[in-house]
Structures are given as C-alpha cells and as structure tokens.
Design an enzyme around this catalytic site. Structure first.
Site, short mmCIF file in Angstrom:
data_model
loop_
_atom_site.label_atom_id
_atom_site.label_comp_id
_atom_site.label_asym_id
_atom_site.label_seq_id
_atom_site.Cartn_x
_atom_site.Cartn_y
_atom_site.Cartn_z
N VAL A 287 0.85 -1.20 0.00
CA VAL A 287 0.00 0.00 0.00
C VAL A 287 0.88 1.25 0.00
O VAL A 287 0.65 2.22 -0.73
CB VAL A 287 -0.96 -0.01 1.21
CG1 VAL A 287 -1.78 1.26 1.25
CG2 VAL A 287 -1.87 -1.24 1.18
N CYS A 288 1.93 1.22 0.82
CA CYS A 288 2.84 2.37 0.91
C CYS A 288 3.49 2.65 -0.45
O CYS A 288 3.67 3.81 -0.83
CB CYS A 288 3.93 2.10 1.95
SG CYS A 288 3.30 1.79 3.60
N THR A 289 3.82 1.61 -1.17
CA THR A 289 4.44 1.79 -2.49
C THR A 289 3.51 2.57 -3.41
O THR A 289 3.92 3.49 -4.12
CB THR A 289 4.80 0.42 -3.09
OG1 THR A 289 5.71 -0.23 -2.20
CG2 THR A 289 5.43 0.55 -4.46
N LEU B 162 3.17 6.40 -2.06
CA LEU B 162 4.30 7.29 -2.34
C LEU B 162 4.45 7.53 -3.83
O LEU B 162 4.82 8.62 -4.27
CB LEU B 162 5.59 6.78 -1.70
CG LEU B 162 5.73 7.29 -0.25
CD1 LEU B 162 4.87 6.54 0.73
CD2 LEU B 162 7.18 7.34 0.20
#
Ligand code: BEZ
Length: 209
Positions: A44-46, A49
């Site tokens: 999810v973070c990928t 960002l």
C-alpha cells in the site's frame, strides 16, 4: 495532549533522502503535506508514495511541498525508491525522512500503540506557510489514503483563506461556494455583486470567486 488544528507544527532536525533538514527551514514559505507510512517495501505504501510523486506538478501549482516519514532508515528508503519508481512509473521527487529512532514519529504522535507499537500509522498533517497545522488525518495501515482528497482540501483552505466563503460537501475547485455565515446580506452584497441563491438565510450559494 495531541497536536490540534491551529497548533504550530513542531520543528525538528532529521536525515532525509535529500540530505539533512531542519523542518521549518526546509518548508519556509510553502504549504506542506507531511505524512507517515508504516513501512518501506510494503504494497500500500508503495502505491501511496508513487501517487504522491505523480502529483508533483499539482502540489507545485499550489505552493505545496510533500515530505514522508517512516521508522525505516534513509538507506532503506533509497533502496525502496527504485521499486516505487519502477512499479508506479514515476520519479520520487520529495524527501523521505529516516526515523529509525522514532524521534519525529513520537513528536508528531504517529505511533498509536493499540494499532501497532512500533510502526507509524498513516498520519497526514497539512501545514500552512505560517507553520500552523490546518488538517490532520489518521488512517490504518491496511487502507491507502486518497491523495486527490488532500489536494481538494488544500484548494478549499487556500480559497477560504482569501475569500469570505466556505465550501460545501464534495466541493471541487471551480464549483459554487457558500457565503460565510458571518457576513450580513449587506456585507455579502458588496463582496458578491453577482448575488447568490438564498436556500435558507444561513445557506447562501454563490459562484466560485
Ligand atoms: C502496506 O503498505 O501494504 C502495509 C504496511 C503495513 C501494514 C499493512 C500494509
């Protein structure tokens, strides 16, 4: 005591992927979207960002700088950036703070021990040019945030800072706005000579200024 709207965003020094910064000096004169993510090399973070990087021109047009933080160190961030750029087809053009000692995360209360006692939750602070906190959001690790909403809120705050209006539900840039309830009809007539639709005395709709 948690950080609240209108508080001065705490200043700090940190290592980032763009070198060492002092936060207030780094953001001087700009709005800032300061957000935490739980962990590098996570799915999810990928996507978050990557999307933030893709919005670079939109942030620039609004005089906004983005900056991210997690409890990983700068060398991990630098290794991960390659994956973000490759998988999300973008260039990560904003700094990511390395915070393995959790100094910044603690200062901004980004670790919520009942959710996870070591990793940051998905916090967002929107901070204005005077270093005042104007919006806070907290999302759980499993839910990616909506960065289009973050742009929408910035549009609303920048518009309502310079005009005596408020923005209604689901408003988007360019759409009709609400005349501030603090204005009398006489005062509103001076500021909005094109008039308004008076749905109720307290609900006066006018064109985007
Ligand atoms: C993610 O970015 O996919 C993620 C990170 C931490 C916990 C759960 C999901």
């Amino acid at each position: 005591m948690s950080l609240q709207l209108g508080d001065t965003a705490p200043d700090f020094e940190a290592e980032t992927t763009h070198g060492p910064i002092r936060f207030h000096e780094w953001k001087e004169g700009s709005w800032t979207v300061f957000f935490s993510h739980p962990k590098d090399f996570t799915p999810v973070c990928t996507t978050e960002l990557g999307y933030t990087a893709a919005l670079g021109d939109e942030f620039k047009a609004r005089n906004v700088k983005a900056i991210a933080v997690s409890v990983d160190d700068v060398s991990d961030h630098n290794s991960w950036i390659g994956d973000i750029e490759e998988t999300q087809s973008t260039t990560v053009n904003f700094p990511i703070i390395g915070d393995p000692e959790r100094k910044v995360a603690t200062l901004y209360q980004m670790i919520h021990p009942q959710a996870n006692d070591t990793l940051t939750v998905r916090s967002v602070f929107i901070i204005d040019t005077n270093n005042k906190i104007r919006l806070t959001l907290t999302y759980p690790a499993s839910t990616g945030r909506n960065f289009d909403e973050i742009l929408r809120v910035i549009d609303s705050m920048q518009l309502t800072d310079s005009n005596k209006v408020a923005t209604p539900v689901n408003w988007k840039q360019g759409e009709d706005v609400i005349i501030s309830p603090s204005l009398s009809n006489d005062e509103a007539a001076e500021l909005f000579p094109e008039g308004w639709d008076e749905v109720r005395p307290y609900l006066r709709i006018t064109k985007h200024p």
